[in-house]
Design an enzyme around this catalytic site. Structure first.
Site, PDB file in Angstrom:
ATOM      1  N   ASP A  59      10.034  77.616 -11.730  1.00 50.42           N
ATOM      2  CA  ASP A  59      10.157  78.952 -12.299  1.00 50.42           C
ATOM      3  C   ASP A  59      11.020  79.811 -11.386  1.00 50.42           C
ATOM      4  OD1 ASP A  59       9.929  81.345 -13.608  1.00 50.42           O
ATOM      5  OD2 ASP A  59       7.803  81.638 -13.193  1.00 50.42           O
ATOM      6  N   ASP A  76      17.468  83.544 -16.064  1.00 47.75           N
ATOM      7  CA  ASP A  76      16.064  83.124 -16.075  1.00 47.75           C
ATOM      8  C   ASP A  76      15.969  81.721 -16.665  1.00 47.75           C
ATOM      9  OD1 ASP A  76      13.206  83.450 -15.824  1.00 47.75           O
ATOM     10  OD2 ASP A  76      13.162  83.699 -17.998  1.00 47.75           O
TER      11      ASP A  76
END
Length: 496
Positions: A157, A372
């Site tokens: 992440d 992202d």
């Protein structure tokens, strides 16, 4: 006359070279529904139990598309893609609420004053740390944990700053069932707890998710996720081993003793590895992998949607030439996120008509563009997306458009019933300036996605002033994050 002929031949040669270099992606790689269906079938037929990691040198890990490990739960590729879309929507909802909540500064909030770029003073809300996080990502990396070298997959992440994994022995019904063997701290000879009394700087007591238990001397953590799932435990140290040179590297991690909410956690991974932007202060980004490895540079290549093989994520080095680069922009409100300096967007050779200043931070540091890896499809603020979608449609040639949306996609086109090759417009993203060295070229599979027998625009609009650059646009692209030089580099087709 002879000189004119030479000039003509030289011009033709240069044009041919440019056609091969640019045209290979733009014109010579059409979308073909028959080929795509075959690629989907091959992907779904892969046996994940036969995946083996090649020996990796220090600070290098094998990276897989998460769907490689989860596809057995779905009857076909479209069902798998529908699940990925649901995760994408959930992450967008979380990020939207995160940005929106942070923009709502209420009376009595903790405010300070900070210099802006022009030397003036602006009112700032102190960067918040909440007890609510988002757990899902789209890629997993393979790690060898502890002295037993337990092979485990950790979800990657780029927007979080902690590493944690399930840590046996667990209490009854406190750990979710995982496909890989459970890491057991009692059998690892290199395991040790973080003593929050003796090592107080390693337990960030100003973070509400962490607290120092004076009796047990444990640095306790409690992370709650947006769907109600959570992980609880304490901070500890252990080693990660690299096979090629047998080098163990010690990391601080969350020893997860209590995980509930299997709707969020799945057995395909044992925990989460945060890649949040490295910040010098231990108070921010201190537990992310780049921070713990002391790496101001790391690189990874995101496997494409249909890729049946692994790629790599490396720290301290990059295997790619860093052909195109963007600037990484600091944002004190969200210091671990990777903001980039988008300047202009082109569809083919026509600029989307908004001023470059449209992409800059506002005075309160809201807005901007975040890369992202946990977001699948790039999202633009609705005001820009409406213009962008219109410009795409104006450049599509001889491909019938579908009336109405297909799932979450509002702009879809029919595949050719005879399997004819189709060509869609290219999207060019310029960072900082209109220069070939700052241009990321997105073509075909990075512009549209094949879904339920249609080609749909792989971009979405949303009610936020922040733009998210997602992994569909970056599949197969080598990414090099250099926080020392404050650059993010892109290398097309680096890993597929």
């Amino acid at each position: 006359m002879e000189n004119l002929l030479h000039i003509h031949l030289l011009t033709s040669t240069i044009f041919s070279i440019l056609f091969v270099v640019l045209g290979n992606e733009t014109f010579l790689s059409p979308l073909n529904s028959t080929y795509i269906k075959q690629a989907k079938e091959k992907f779904m037929s892969l046996d994940p139990s036969k995946i083996s990691d090649p020996p990796m040198p220090s600070y290098t890990f094998t990276l897989y598309n998460r769907d490689v490990l989860e596809k057995s739960k779905f009857k076909d590729y479209d069902s798998l893609l529908t699940s990925r879309l649901a995760r994408c929507h959930a992450r967008a909802s979380y990020l939207s609420s995160f940005f929106e909540d942070d923009n709502n500064i209420k009376e009595g909030a903790n405010l300070t004053w900070q210099d802006d770029a022009q030397g003036g003073k602006i009112r700032e809300k102190v960067p918040k740390t909440t007890g609510t996080y988002y757990a899902n990502g789209e890629y997993v990396a393979s790690f060898l944990l502890g002295s037993d070298e337990v092979r485990s997959f950790l979800l990657i992440d780029s927007g979080s700053d902690l590493v944690w994994w399930q840590c046996g022995p667990c209490e009854a019904n406190k750990c979710y069932k995982q496909n890989q063997p459970l890491y057991d701290s009692t059998t690892s000879k290199t395991f040790r707890k973080v003593d929050c009394i003796r090592r107080g700087s390693s337990c960030m007591i100003e973070d509400p998710t962490l607290r120092c238990d004076q009796n047990s001397r444990e640095c306790r953590y409690n992370f709650t996720y947006t769907d109600g799932s959570r992980t609880k435990g304490f901070l500890a140290d252990d080693v990660i081993t690299f096979v090629l040179d047998q080098r163990p590297v010690r990391v601080t991690f969350g020893c997860g003793k209590d995980q509930i909410g299997e709707r969020n956690f799945t057995g395909t991974y044992s925990g989460i590895a945060g890649l949040g932007r490295r910040v010098n202060s231990l108070k921010v980004g201190g537990y992310s992998l780049p921070s713990q490895f002391g790496a101001s540079l790391f690189s990874m290549c995101l496997p494409s949607f249909y890729s049946r093989k692994g790629s790599t994520i490396s720290f301290h080095k990059t295997p790619w030439p860093r052909a195109t680069s963007a600037k990484l922009l600091p944002n004190y409100r969200y210091p671990t996120l990777h903001f980039v300096n988008l300047y202009k967007v082109f569809i083919n050779d026509k600029a989307v008509p908004v001023k470059p200043s449209w992409w800059r931070f506002k005075r309160d540091m809201s807005g901007g563009v975040v890369l992202d890896t946990g977001t699948t499809f790039t999202r633009f603020p609705n005001d820009f997306y409406v213009i962008f979608r219109y410009c795409i449609g104006a450049e599509v040639r001889d491909i019938p458009m579908v009336e109405g949306p297909i799932g979450p996609f509002d702009t879809c086109y029919k595949e050719d019933p005879n399997g004819r090759n189709l060509y869609f417009p290219v999207v060019k993203l310029y960072f900082g300036s209109e220069d070939p060295r700052t241009m990321l070229l997105l073509a075909q599979k990075r512009v549209v996605v094949h879904f339920r027998g249609h080609y749909c625009l792989a971009f979405l609009g949303w009610n936020s002033d922040v733009s998210l650059l997602g992994n569909n646009q970056l599949q197969g692209v080598g990414l090099t994050f250099d926080t020392l030089a404050s650059t993010l580099s892109f290398d097309i087709d680096a890993c597929d």
